[in-house]
Design an enzyme around this catalytic site. Structure first.
Site, PDB file in Angstrom:
ATOM      1  N   TRP A  99       0.770   3.509   0.270  1.00  0.00           N
ATOM      2  CA  TRP A  99      -0.540   3.566   0.936  1.00  0.00           C
ATOM      3  C   TRP A  99      -0.679   4.863   1.718  1.00  0.00           C
ATOM      4  O   TRP A  99      -1.740   5.486   1.714  1.00  0.00           O
ATOM      5  CB  TRP A  99      -0.758   2.336   1.820  1.00  0.00           C
ATOM      6  CG  TRP A  99      -0.816   1.065   1.023  1.00  0.00           C
ATOM      7  CD1 TRP A  99       0.035  -0.004   1.111  1.00  0.00           C
ATOM      8  CD2 TRP A  99      -1.762   0.723  -0.003  1.00  0.00           C
ATOM      9  NE1 TRP A  99      -0.326  -0.978   0.218  1.00  0.00           N
ATOM     10  CE2 TRP A  99      -1.417  -0.571  -0.476  1.00  0.00           C
ATOM     11  CE3 TRP A  99      -2.869   1.371  -0.559  1.00  0.00           C
ATOM     12  CZ2 TRP A  99      -2.143  -1.210  -1.494  1.00  0.00           C
ATOM     13  CZ3 TRP A  99      -3.588   0.727  -1.570  1.00  0.00           C
ATOM     14  CH2 TRP A  99      -3.214  -0.539  -2.023  1.00  0.00           C
ATOM     15  N   ASP A 166      -3.271   2.968   9.947  1.00  0.00           N
ATOM     16  CA  ASP A 166      -3.615   1.937   8.963  1.00  0.00           C
ATOM     17  C   ASP A 166      -2.812   0.692   9.339  1.00  0.00           C
ATOM     18  O   ASP A 166      -1.593   0.671   9.206  1.00  0.00           O
ATOM     19  CB  ASP A 166      -3.235   2.439   7.555  1.00  0.00           C
ATOM     20  CG  ASP A 166      -3.482   1.394   6.462  1.00  0.00           C
ATOM     21  OD1 ASP A 166      -3.839   0.244   6.784  1.00  0.00           O
ATOM     22  OD2 ASP A 166      -3.306   1.745   5.272  1.00  0.00           O
ATOM     23  N   LYS A 190      -5.246  -9.230   4.441  1.00  0.00           N
ATOM     24  CA  LYS A 190      -3.859  -9.572   4.760  1.00  0.00           C
ATOM     25  C   LYS A 190      -3.768 -10.515   5.961  1.00  0.00           C
ATOM     26  O   LYS A 190      -2.992 -11.450   5.943  1.00  0.00           O
ATOM     27  CB  LYS A 190      -3.022  -8.332   5.056  1.00  0.00           C
ATOM     28  CG  LYS A 190      -2.547  -7.419   3.934  1.00  0.00           C
ATOM     29  CD  LYS A 190      -3.395  -7.151   2.799  1.00  0.00           C
ATOM     30  CE  LYS A 190      -2.877  -6.239   1.732  1.00  0.00           C
ATOM     31  NZ  LYS A 190      -3.273  -4.850   1.868  1.00  0.00           N
TER      32      LYS A 190
END
Ligand SMILES: *Cc1c(COP(=O)(O)O)cnc(C)c1O
Length: 356
Positions: A99, A166, A190
């Site tokens: 990511w 993030d 999530k």
């Protein structure tokens, strides 16, 4: 029978969230309308938006001067929106996984990118600590929880520039000092809601400092000025997020979730370290994620990985297969995961060990 859902994302949501969201999908607040079919400008939806943003502020103790935005496009859209809005000359990034890598790739479209450190050399099995953040960077970007590899940055760091994080897969899992960050963002799927909404917590004063023109939809200021209602927001996903946040509040807030998360992670890592069949993917205990627990089988049992997966599946477990880039197993034990499900996995590991 309800499964033990270890999926990395979209992932487990609390029964509270699912039940209450389902009720509002059938009939919102006895209006005779579904939350799926009401105007986002209606009084009922405005109340949902307000409560969701306020619960973000309350649960994360967000100081004055920050805005909470509920956008679309996922965390992936933020990979480009962040440099679009913040990168004038140079940005610094810490490369801790796939990511981070995607975020770096987008930032390079807008200016110079200084990757201060990377753990790519060991397939991201640790968090680099030996690096310096350049003081002339416009911001420093980190991925606090590396969902795929199972590593996590658990401290709020002090850096000389705007810190952008993030937190897609660890938001609300542990207390965070928001004042240390210029921006925190993530996809909802999530620890918050079904996919569709993306949260952005942004310090207002960092905006408006770049020379370039920014398209209206990609400009954070648009969404701040319009209270996240510039265009139609993802209403159902926001409604579900509101219920998740209500549930967190009921469970003792972020501190309450953190305590439970630490216990769940501790019993699972203890079993991985004890069980002679398995081994943790993350050697440094300080780097082990409390949200995504990755492990593999020891070399001598490597050919039994498919057997264990089948065995666990037979016991009602779902989503345990590790990411294809790491193999083995990944147990995602997000906030909504009860300790009883973690215990069921531990019991399965013990039973498998006995019969091997
Ligand atoms: C899942 C995930 C993403 C991607 O989120 P999307 O909403 O699918 O764009 C980004 N970063 C991290 C850390 C993630 O876990």
């Amino acid at each position: 029978m309800k499964k033990h859902n270890f999926s990395a994302g979209p992932s487990i949501l609390s029964p509270y969230t699912i039940k209450n969201t389902a009720d509002g999908i059938m009939d919102l607040n006895n209006t005779g309308l579904s939350v799926m079919e009401i105007s986002h400008r209606s009084k009922d939806f405005i109340a949902i938006m307000d409560e969701t943003q306020n619960l973000f502020k309350e649960l994360l103790d967000i100081p004055e001067g920050y805005s909470v935005l509920l956008l679309q496009g996922g965390a992936s859209m933020q990979f480009c929106m962040i440099p679009y809005n913040l990168l004038q000359n140079k940005a610094a990034y810490l490369d801790t996984g796939a990511w981070s890598n995607k975020a770096i790739k987008e930032a390079k479209l807008f200016g110079e990118v200084d990757v201060v450190a990377s753990s790519k050399d060991t397939t991201y099995s640790y968090i680099p600590r030996d690096y310096k953040v350049p003081a002339d960077a416009d911001y420093f970007h980190i991925t606090t929880n590396n969902t795929i590899y199972g590593t996590e940055i658990k401290e709020d760091m002090d850096v000389p520039v705007n810190l952008v994080a993030d937190m897609s897969s660890d938001i609300f899992s542990r207390p965070v000092d928001v004042s240390k960050y210029a921006m925190i963002y993530g996809g909802a799927q999530k620890n918050l809601a079904p996919a569709g909404v993306t949260f952005v917590i942004v310090k207002d004063e960092i905006l408006g400092k770049v020379d370039r023109m920014i398209p209206t939809m990609l400009n954070y200021q648009t969404h701040i000025d319009q209270g996240s209602m510039f265009n139609t927001p993802p209403c159902v996903s926001i409604y579900a997020a509101m219920h998740t946040l209500r549930w967190y509040k009921e469970q003792g807030g972020v501190a309450g979730m953190y305590k439970k998360n630490l216990e769940k992670a501790a019993i699972l890592y203890d079993e991985i370290d004890r069980n002679p069949v398995f081994v943790s993917g993350i050697g440094n205990e300080d780097d082990r994620s409390i949200m995504n627990v990755t492990f593999v089988m020891k070399d001598e049992y490597k050919d039994k990985e498919a057997d264990f997966l089948a065995f666990a599946t037979g016991k009602g477990m779902s989503g345990l297969k590790g990411h294809r880039s790491v193999g083995g197993f990944r147990a995602s034990i997000y906030n909504a995961m009860p300790q009883s499900s973690v215990q069921a996995l531990i019991d399965a590991m013990k039973e498998f060990e006995k019969n091997i």
